[in-house]
Write an enzyme that holds these catalytic residues in place. Structure first.
Site, PDB file in Angstrom:
ATOM      1  N   HIS A  44       0.840  -1.654  -0.216  1.00  0.00           N
ATOM      2  CA  HIS A  44      -0.147  -0.159  -0.316  1.00  0.00           C
ATOM      3  C   HIS A  44       0.749   0.718  -0.089  1.00  0.00           C
ATOM      4  O   HIS A  44       0.712   2.165   0.689  1.00  0.00           O
ATOM      5  CB  HIS A  44      -0.483   0.649   1.501  1.00  0.00           C
ATOM      6  CG  HIS A  44      -1.598  -1.262   1.304  1.00  0.00           C
ATOM      7  ND1 HIS A  44      -2.276  -1.527   2.207  1.00  0.00           N
ATOM      8  CD2 HIS A  44      -2.465  -1.556   0.006  1.00  0.00           C
ATOM      9  CE1 HIS A  44      -3.686  -2.598   1.619  1.00  0.00           C
ATOM     10  NE2 HIS A  44      -3.746  -2.329   0.475  1.00  0.00           N
ATOM     11  N   GLU A 128      -5.469  -8.882   4.753  1.00  0.00           N
ATOM     12  CA  GLU A 128      -4.613  -9.742   5.641  1.00  0.00           C
ATOM     13  C   GLU A 128      -6.046 -10.646   6.396  1.00  0.00           C
ATOM     14  O   GLU A 128      -6.000 -12.186   6.663  1.00  0.00           O
ATOM     15  CB  GLU A 128      -3.774  -9.269   6.332  1.00  0.00           C
ATOM     16  CG  GLU A 128      -3.503 -10.399   7.345  1.00  0.00           C
ATOM     17  CD  GLU A 128      -2.019  -9.303   8.295  1.00  0.00           C
ATOM     18  OE1 GLU A 128      -2.328  -9.920   9.438  1.00  0.00           O
ATOM     19  OE2 GLU A 128      -2.043  -8.660   7.823  1.00  0.00           O
ATOM     20  N   SER A 221      -2.874   2.295   3.500  1.00  0.00           N
ATOM     21  CA  SER A 221      -1.872   0.898   4.158  1.00  0.00           C
ATOM     22  C   SER A 221      -2.406   1.707   5.946  1.00  0.00           C
ATOM     23  O   SER A 221      -2.266   2.506   6.452  1.00  0.00           O
ATOM     24  CB  SER A 221      -0.444   1.394   4.167  1.00  0.00           C
ATOM     25  OG  SER A 221       0.567   1.084   5.100  1.00  0.00           O
ATOM     26  N   ASN A 223      -1.077   0.348   7.937  1.00  0.00           N
ATOM     27  CA  ASN A 223      -0.174  -0.253   9.193  1.00  0.00           C
ATOM     28  C   ASN A 223       0.717   1.424   9.368  1.00  0.00           C
ATOM     29  O   ASN A 223       1.182   1.887  10.716  1.00  0.00           O
ATOM     30  CB  ASN A 223       1.360  -1.077   8.885  1.00  0.00           C
ATOM     31  CG  ASN A 223       2.563  -0.793   9.714  1.00  0.00           C
ATOM     32  OD1 ASN A 223       3.559   0.103   9.100  1.00  0.00           O
ATOM     33  ND2 ASN A 223       2.766  -1.601  10.275  1.00  0.00           N
ATOM     34  N   SER A 266       5.014  -0.361   4.959  1.00  0.00           N
ATOM     35  CA  SER A 266       5.205  -0.405   3.063  1.00  0.00           C
ATOM     36  C   SER A 266       5.636   1.017   3.087  1.00  0.00           C
ATOM     37  O   SER A 266       5.494   0.580   0.953  1.00  0.00           O
ATOM     38  CB  SER A 266       4.219  -0.929   2.919  1.00  0.00           C
ATOM     39  OG  SER A 266       2.497   0.719   3.385  1.00  0.00           O
TER      40      SER A 266
END
Length: 770
Positions: A44, A128, A221, A223, A266
């Site tokens: 991402h 995920e 993203s 994360n 990422s």
């Protein structure tokens, strides 16, 4: 130094591994003359994705879009069903799933395979999470916040709890505590990536000290977003940027403020370096990012460029302050019109512009868009295509394969969907099948939301399950959902019609996951309810014998099973279920008891059979001699079966004319013997028998012919021997066989005959002496 970069920023090991392998795959594919694809964006981060695209790795949304090429599975991983589709479509598959994500998938697969439900903490829409859910063979729930915890069913009490590998540690702590308060028996497995923990901790420590924080990474993203949320808790002035260009939107002064910089997992190293270098340049040059100009004013000026361009005269005085005369002229010119309106006649209103023929034609042309449903008239039909007038500047083209109404003729009106307004050659592409497919899909969705069953046909066995079609829509049935028992060969369902229940839907991709097991359970529950409503204790019903156990037989009553206990199977207490009944045999049984809460039904079979002891007195009067088989032995005698369910006892004292020490020396189970009925007690269900008296009766019937005169005695002896029970009653050999051994019963009979002859001779001698 005012600019400080977190030590653990940028690619984690899993992402770095995926990017490296993807780049190698792109090079390999190019060398082999193949195209390289990634299933979705590999990471991402737009900049990284664009860089990979330039190297030949093109993102696709569906595995089928990579037909014949090399397909890279990103680090988020996929479900078994998607993996199977990848192998079927792509020429070669490169799995770049993060090892930690793969570990979570296997953990979920193994636990759910044992029937343990699974709870996943994280974003249900994250790739995920969707991939991990595909590995679950039992019930699976995704929890994103504490509100989801309250909605969990009670049956999740002993579930396994895992989480998204990029979940914030604080989110894990809060959700895990909430789950344990409700379900103390949960099994918790913290699957957060270790790099994520370290990255979050470093970012938090840096945010507590920094005046401003910059988080570098893709806006999509998860994360990176969670990293920015963590920093924003301690440093409100936190900015999420995808590259150095985005920094221009924010006011920062690296020469005076402590600027903290971190990056998501990422974010490529070169993107992070670009941001850091930009901030260092600002610091070394002592430049602030527009520190004196409010951001709002900048945005207003950028939002209204036309207003600035429309007044060039207003900027002239600022550019040339030495010419004030030129300043007054515009002002005077601007003031004059205010005094002249009354002197000048009012200008007439402008006449409406004449509408040309072409304008009218343009106004009459319909406006269309992709995906729109319109009604048109067929104007031409060829072997390959159908031309439809839809009121547009050009007719629409409908392929014969996309036409559902095969009987349509020129002049008929049909409903079509706009697939493409322009196919590159000015043609409008239409479809009828899309409309039908949409209606079918809507019908399926309605059945899905209402919990109704659908009918499907197995098409292909793939890794992890079966592909089936439901009204033309492809559905995936996981192997664990094919049957209520373990399925060894999935291929047996290919071509088979089956009832299915839709358990999961991806409406954006028109993907369906279905379950035959749940459909069977739902049908069984409905059938059980209807059958239970008709059952009553004491009723006689028909059923089919399904299977045997050592304690009885199970009978199918039309959707529910009942048990005939071995004690209710036959009046013979030693009966074996398989000897009384046969599998798939239809029988009438009596309902002895019903336990609706435990769903147990006790049935009786012998209760509908005649009681063998009801008329034994008439069938077996005292003194009757019968030939029957020995069924079992005991220390005190032998049991002889008179008929099915009626046994008689030959006491050991009644076995032979002489004393018998061990009954096994004289008799054996299965041996046929002659017995005499001594006593019958139908109340106690006892019949006393005697082999000895049967022998004596047989011998006494011919004793009158034994004593006496020569030939007459011999003739009597022969007559006796002829009327003795056939040796075939005691074995399979014949009487004349010289190798045949004398049986114990024959020996006892021979001794009895010899004793009678000796007594007769002795009595004859005494009479002669007298």
């Amino acid at each position: 130094m005012p600019v400080e970069v977190a030590a653990h920023a940028g690619f984690c090991s899993g992402v770095a591994r995926a990017v490296t392998r993807a780049m190698e795959a792109a090079k390999t594919a190019s060398a082999q003359g193949m195209r390289a694809f990634s299933l979705g964006e590999l990471i991402h981060n737009p900049a990284a994705v664009q860089s990979l695209r330039e190297q030949g790795l093109v993102p696709v949304e569906e595995p089928e879009d990579a037909a014949g090429g090399m397909l890279v599975i990103r680090s988020h991983g996929v479900s078994p069903e998607v993996y199977a589709r990848c192998e079927l479509s792509a020429g070669q598959v490169v799995d770049c799933t993060c090892p930690l994500v793969h570990h979570v998938q296997k953990l979920v697969e193994e636990s759910s395979g044992r029937g343990v439900p699974v709870i996943i903490l994280g974003d249900p829409e994250h790739p995920e999470i969707r991939g991990i859910r595909g590995w679950c063979r039992s019930e699976c729930r995704v929890v994103q916040d504490e509100a989801d915890v309250a909605s969990l069913p009670d049956r999740m009490e002993h579930a396994l709890v895992v989480c998204q590998t990029t979940l914030a540690p604080s989110a894990w702590d809060g959700l895990a505590a909430a789950l344990l308060r409700r379900f103390p028996g949960l099994s918790l497995s913290n699957t957060i990536c270790g790099a994520t923990n370290i990255r979050q901790a470093e970012a938090e420590a840096l945010a507590k000290r920094a005046d401003r924080m910059v988080v570098v990474g893709g806006a999509k993203s998860a994360n990176t977003r969670k990293l920015a949320e963590t920093c924003r808790k301690w440093c409100p002035e936190t900015y999420l940027v995808e590259g150095a260009a985005d920094l221009k939107r924010h006011r920062m002064d690296p020469s005076r403020e402590l600027i903290g910089i971190t990056a998501g997992a990422s974010t490529p190293a070169w993107s992070l370096k670009e941001v850091v270098d930009f901030m260092y340049d600002q610091e070394l040059n002592g430049q602030a990012q527009n520190p004196q100009e409010p951001i709002q004013e900048q945005e207003e000026q950028q939002a209204a460029p036309e207003a600035q361009d429309s007044e060039p005269q207003a900027e002239a005085p600022q550019a040339e302050p030495a010419q004030p005369e030129q300043d007054a002229a515009p002002e005077a010119a601007a003031e004059e019109p205010a005094t002249e309106p009354e002197a000048q006649p009012a200008a007439p209103a402008p006449a409406p512009k004449a509408t040309s023929f072409m304008d009218e034609v343009a106004a009459s042309i319909a406006r269309i868009r992709n995906g729109q449903t319109v009604t048109g008239k067929i104007v031409q039909i060829t072997d390959d295509e159908v031309s439809v007038n839809i009121g547009y500047k050009s007719d629409g083209l409908l392929k014969r394969g996309e036409m559902v109404d095969k009987d349509a003729r020129v002049g008929d009106e049909i409903e079509v969907e706009i697939v493409k307004v322009n196919d590159g050659e000015g043609n409008v592409i239409l479809s009828q099948r899309n409309i039908v497919n949409r209606k079918v899909w809507n019908d399926l969705m309605e059945k899905y939301h209402q919990g109704e069953l659908v009918e499907g046909v197995g098409k292909e066995a793939v890794k992890g399950g079966l592909l089936a079609t439901v009204d033309g829509v492809r559905a995936f049935i996981p192997a664990s959902h094919l049957s209520q028992r373990y399925v060894e060969k999935i291929t047996q369902f290919v071509g088979q019609k089956m009832k299915l229940k839709i358990i999961e839907v991806d409406e954006s991709k028109k993907r369906v996951v279905a379950s035959r097991k749940e459909a069977m359970a739902q049908e069984s529950a409905v059938l059980k309810d209807s059958v239970w409503g008709t059952l009553e204790e004491g009723a006689v019903v028909r059923g089919t014998v399904r299977r045997f156990t050592n304690f009885g037989a199970f009978v199918d009553l039309g959707g529910v099973d009942g048990l005939i206990h071995v004690s209710d199977l036959s009046w013979n207490r030693s009966a074996v279920p398989s000897e009384v009944l046969q599998v798939n045999q239809e029988v009438e049984v009596k309902i002895l008891s019903l336990d609706r809460e435990r769903e147990r039904i006790a049935l009786g079979y012998k209760q509908l059979q005649a009681r063998p002891w009801d008329n034994v007195v008439e069938k077996y009067p005292v003194g009757t001699v019968l030939n029957r088989k020995v069924v079992r032995l005991s220390s005190f005698g032998a049991f002889v079966e008179l008929e099915h369910g009626v046994d008689g006892l030959v006491h050991i004292s009644q076995v032979a004319p002489t004393r018998v020490e061990k009954i096994e020396d004289v008799l054996a189970p299965g041996q046929e013997v002659a017995v005499k009925v001594l006593a019958v007690d139908p109340v106690a269900k006892r019949i006393s028998l005697s082999i000895r008296e049967a022998m004596e009766d047989s011998a006494l019937n011919y004793s009158a012919e034994i004593p006496g005169e020569g030939a007459e005695g011999e003739e009597g002896q022969d007559s006796y021997q002829q009327d003795v029970p056939s040796p075939a009653s005691y074995g399979n050999v014949t009487r004349d066989d010289p190798n045949r051994q004398e049986t114990s019963v024959e020996a006892a009979m021979r001794r009895a005959r010899e004793e009678l002859e000796a007594n007769a001779s002795r009595n004859a001698g005494e009479e002669t002496e007298n």
